[in-house]
Design a protein around this motif. Sequence first.
Motif, PDB file in Angstrom:
ATOM      1  N   VAL A  88      38.922  48.697  27.054  1.00  0.00           N
ATOM      2  CA  VAL A  88      39.205  47.280  27.301  1.00  0.00           C
ATOM      3  C   VAL A  88      37.928  46.457  27.388  1.00  0.00           C
ATOM      4  CG1 VAL A  88      41.314  47.846  28.558  1.00  0.00           C
ATOM      5  CG2 VAL A  88      39.202  47.403  29.834  1.00  0.00           C
ATOM      6  N   THR A  89      36.814  47.071  27.719  1.00  0.00           N
ATOM      7  CA  THR A  89      35.585  46.318  27.979  1.00  0.00           C
ATOM      8  C   THR A  89      35.133  45.551  26.741  1.00  0.00           C
ATOM      9  OG1 THR A  89      34.307  48.308  27.477  1.00  0.00           O
ATOM     10  CG2 THR A  89      34.760  47.855  29.793  1.00  0.00           C
ATOM     11  N   ASP A  90      34.853  44.264  26.945  1.00  0.00           N
ATOM     12  CA  ASP A  90      34.359  43.431  25.848  1.00  0.00           C
ATOM     13  C   ASP A  90      33.115  42.632  26.247  1.00  0.00           C
ATOM     14  OD1 ASP A  90      35.400  41.505  27.539  1.00  0.00           O
ATOM     15  OD2 ASP A  90      36.988  40.858  26.185  1.00  0.00           O
ATOM     16  N   GLY A  91      32.664  42.806  27.487  1.00  0.00           N
ATOM     17  CA  GLY A  91      31.479  42.105  27.942  1.00  0.00           C
ATOM     18  C   GLY A  91      31.695  40.650  28.253  1.00  0.00           C
ATOM     19  N   VAL A  92      32.947  40.177  28.112  1.00  0.00           N
ATOM     20  CA  VAL A  92      33.258  38.763  28.368  1.00  0.00           C
ATOM     21  C   VAL A  92      34.342  38.658  29.434  1.00  0.00           C
ATOM     22  CG1 VAL A  92      33.950  36.549  27.359  1.00  0.00           C
ATOM     23  CG2 VAL A  92      32.648  38.186  25.984  1.00  0.00           C
ATOM     24  N   PHE A  93      35.536  39.105  29.095  1.00  0.00           N
ATOM     25  CA  PHE A  93      36.675  39.009  30.006  1.00  0.00           C
ATOM     26  C   PHE A  93      36.960  40.332  30.727  1.00  0.00           C
ATOM     27  CE2 PHE A  93      37.413  36.048  26.458  1.00  0.00           C
ATOM     28  CZ  PHE A  93      37.345  34.858  27.163  1.00  0.00           C
ATOM     29  N   PHE A  94      36.536  41.426  30.125  1.00  0.00           N
ATOM     30  CA  PHE A  94      36.782  42.749  30.694  1.00  0.00           C
ATOM     31  C   PHE A  94      35.441  43.459  30.824  1.00  0.00           C
ATOM     32  CE2 PHE A  94      40.577  41.334  28.551  1.00  0.00           C
ATOM     33  CZ  PHE A  94      41.597  41.669  29.428  1.00  0.00           C
TER      34      PHE A  94
ATOM     35  N   PRO B  73      45.611  51.351  36.391  1.00  0.00           N
ATOM     36  CA  PRO B  73      45.486  50.575  37.635  1.00  0.00           C
ATOM     37  C   PRO B  73      44.416  51.165  38.554  1.00  0.00           C
ATOM     38  CG  PRO B  73      47.797  51.022  37.125  1.00  0.00           C
ATOM     39  CD  PRO B  73      46.986  51.835  36.168  1.00  0.00           C
ATOM     40  N   THR B  74      43.587  50.301  39.078  1.00  0.00           N
ATOM     41  CA  THR B  74      42.531  50.743  39.988  1.00  0.00           C
ATOM     42  C   THR B  74      43.073  50.821  41.413  1.00  0.00           C
ATOM     43  OG1 THR B  74      41.793  48.484  40.454  1.00  0.00           O
ATOM     44  CG2 THR B  74      40.823  49.588  38.537  1.00  0.00           C
ATOM     45  N   ASP B  75      42.298  51.436  42.310  1.00  0.00           N
ATOM     46  CA  ASP B  75      42.704  51.503  43.709  1.00  0.00           C
ATOM     47  C   ASP B  75      42.889  50.103  44.290  1.00  0.00           C
ATOM     48  OD1 ASP B  75      42.603  54.240  43.618  1.00  0.00           O
ATOM     49  OD2 ASP B  75      40.609  54.400  44.526  1.00  0.00           O
ATOM     50  N   GLU B  76      42.009  49.184  43.890  1.00  0.00           N
ATOM     51  CA  GLU B  76      42.100  47.806  44.386  1.00  0.00           C
ATOM     52  C   GLU B  76      43.389  47.131  43.908  1.00  0.00           C
ATOM     53  OE1 GLU B  76      37.738  48.903  44.172  1.00  0.00           O
ATOM     54  OE2 GLU B  76      39.508  49.186  42.914  1.00  0.00           O
ATOM     55  N   GLU B  77      43.734  47.348  42.651  1.00  0.00           N
ATOM     56  CA  GLU B  77      44.960  46.747  42.115  1.00  0.00           C
ATOM     57  C   GLU B  77      46.202  47.342  42.766  1.00  0.00           C
ATOM     58  OE1 GLU B  77      43.544  45.477  37.611  1.00  0.00           O
ATOM     59  OE2 GLU B  77      44.003  47.586  38.037  1.00  0.00           O
ATOM     60  N   ILE B  78      46.197  48.636  42.975  1.00  0.00           N
ATOM     61  CA  ILE B  78      47.324  49.287  43.649  1.00  0.00           C
ATOM     62  C   ILE B  78      47.465  48.754  45.072  1.00  0.00           C
ATOM     63  CG2 ILE B  78      48.197  51.474  44.544  1.00  0.00           C
ATOM     64  CD1 ILE B  78      48.550  51.257  41.562  1.00  0.00           C
ATOM     65  N   ALA B  79      46.335  48.579  45.755  1.00  0.00           N
ATOM     66  CA  ALA B  79      46.374  48.086  47.133  1.00  0.00           C
ATOM     67  C   ALA B  79      46.981  46.692  47.192  1.00  0.00           C
ATOM     68  CB  ALA B  79      44.963  48.083  47.726  1.00  0.00           C
ATOM     69  N   ILE B  80      46.570  45.819  46.282  1.00  0.00           N
ATOM     70  CA  ILE B  80      47.097  44.449  46.273  1.00  0.00           C
ATOM     71  C   ILE B  80      48.580  44.450  45.912  1.00  0.00           C
ATOM     72  CG2 ILE B  80      46.983  42.213  45.103  1.00  0.00           C
ATOM     73  CD1 ILE B  80      43.939  42.661  44.880  1.00  0.00           C
ATOM     74  N   CYS B  81      48.946  45.272  44.949  1.00  0.00           N
ATOM     75  CA  CYS B  81      50.360  45.388  44.570  1.00  0.00           C
ATOM     76  C   CYS B  81      51.202  45.823  45.768  1.00  0.00           C
ATOM     77  CB  CYS B  81      50.500  46.384  43.424  1.00  0.00           C
ATOM     78  SG  CYS B  81      52.198  46.786  42.973  1.00  0.00           S
TER      79      CYS B  81
ATOM     80  N   SER C  65      34.552  47.407  36.509  1.00  0.00           N
ATOM     81  CA  SER C  65      35.159  46.357  37.322  1.00  0.00           C
ATOM     82  C   SER C  65      36.266  46.948  38.192  1.00  0.00           C
ATOM     83  CB  SER C  65      35.749  45.273  36.420  1.00  0.00           C
ATOM     84  OG  SER C  65      36.556  44.378  37.158  1.00  0.00           O
ATOM     85  N   PRO C  66      36.492  46.402  39.396  1.00  0.00           N
ATOM     86  CA  PRO C  66      37.620  46.865  40.211  1.00  0.00           C
ATOM     87  C   PRO C  66      38.968  46.378  39.682  1.00  0.00           C
ATOM     88  CG  PRO C  66      36.470  45.081  41.315  1.00  0.00           C
ATOM     89  CD  PRO C  66      35.657  45.423  40.112  1.00  0.00           C
ATOM     90  N   PHE C  67      38.942  45.589  38.607  1.00  0.00           N
ATOM     91  CA  PHE C  67      40.177  45.068  38.020  1.00  0.00           C
ATOM     92  C   PHE C  67      40.144  45.232  36.494  1.00  0.00           C
ATOM     93  CE2 PHE C  67      39.464  42.728  41.949  1.00  0.00           C
ATOM     94  CZ  PHE C  67      40.691  42.863  42.574  1.00  0.00           C
ATOM     95  N   ASN C  68      41.327  45.443  35.931  1.00  0.00           N
ATOM     96  CA  ASN C  68      41.500  45.480  34.476  1.00  0.00           C
ATOM     97  C   ASN C  68      40.684  46.595  33.820  1.00  0.00           C
ATOM     98  OD1 ASN C  68      43.276  43.226  34.443  1.00  0.00           O
ATOM     99  ND2 ASN C  68      41.515  41.843  34.537  1.00  0.00           N
ATOM    100  N   ARG C  69      41.164  47.811  34.014  1.00  0.00           N
ATOM    101  CA  ARG C  69      40.507  48.990  33.446  1.00  0.00           C
ATOM    102  C   ARG C  69      41.471  49.711  32.504  1.00  0.00           C
ATOM    103  NH1 ARG C  69      36.786  50.579  37.749  1.00  0.00           N
ATOM    104  NH2 ARG C  69      36.496  52.651  36.811  1.00  0.00           N
TER     105      ARG C  69
END
Length: 366
Positions: free
Chosen positions: A296-302, A103-111, A306-310
Amino acid sequence: MKLLLEVPFNSLSFGNVSYNIIRELYKRNCEIGIFPIGPIDKIDLSAFNPPEDIKSYIDSGIKKRWKFIKDKTPSFKLWHLNGSENRKAQNQHLFTFYECNEPTDEEIAICCAQDTTFFSSTSAQKEFEKNGATNTEFVPLGLDPDFYPTEKTYLQDVVHFGLMGKFENRKHTQKIIRAWLKKYGNNTKYQLSCCINNPFFKPEQMQGLINETLQGTHYNNINFIPPLAKNSEVNDLLNSIDIDLTGLSGGEGWNIPAFNATCLGKWSIVLNATSHKDWATESNSILIEPSGQMPVTDGVFFQPNSPFNRGTFYTWTEEEAIAAMEKAEYKAGQLNSEGRKLAEEMTYSKTVSRILDCIYRDSSLV
């Protein structure tokens, strides 16, 4: 009881969960207001073939949505963490699916900005708790009641494998198909049906991915099924197979197709990781253990940085997957009775009860 909903309406996983939660709220005579996520003129319920009373309930909820923006009316949002930073009400609860593990800082903040964040897997909840989120709850999904055993006879004298879900690197779609073809390709005693269209790809992109997967070889026992418009068609497909391969995905928030297949009494080969651990067991599935992890990185969806999905997804070896397929062969045609029990144990009635119990802990909100 009143509740303000902010949910998507489509034929994807989020849309299916939205519909099932609303159907359960209707049974409980819950008064709802609905803010659809996405264009309000593009609400799509066609996959569900809803009866008139449910359609009227949804229409009424949409028309009344503005009346529900009151301090004492709690809101329930079903969406990604990315896009859930805004509130429709003072008291807001988010239900989300998380597939990664960092979880990134941004995801934790939103959670943490929610009154409660519901996760559909214990692994996701634990990752956020480890990073300081103290407002999380685990709530499992249930079997959609529109999925049921048809008791029809489909392919005879053939072991029928199935693969569903969007074509993605995360889901190991290409890797699964190639492993199956290595073992069973052009052996007409076996059939593989793939319903793997990704709506975020153009048709020519999808065809290119399929061609790349087949590596220029023609196979007479693999079938690529176009997108299925109705859940009733999906139910027929799941009933027709003996063995499901969708559970070999490397990262899931639940994995609805594999779960549904298991509940229908089919045998699912399942990677023992992420949300699969919340419903797949040695008695109701054919489990294989992860062999490692991949970015996770695939160059398409991840995307990288990114500040999300790491984080990472789990992997498996081709040898272990093929061994699991061979093991599953001997179970083909046999009812998975423990899978059928799963359908009784995990229901949307229980899902919604857990959500409402949490939202209405404060009796003044009722």
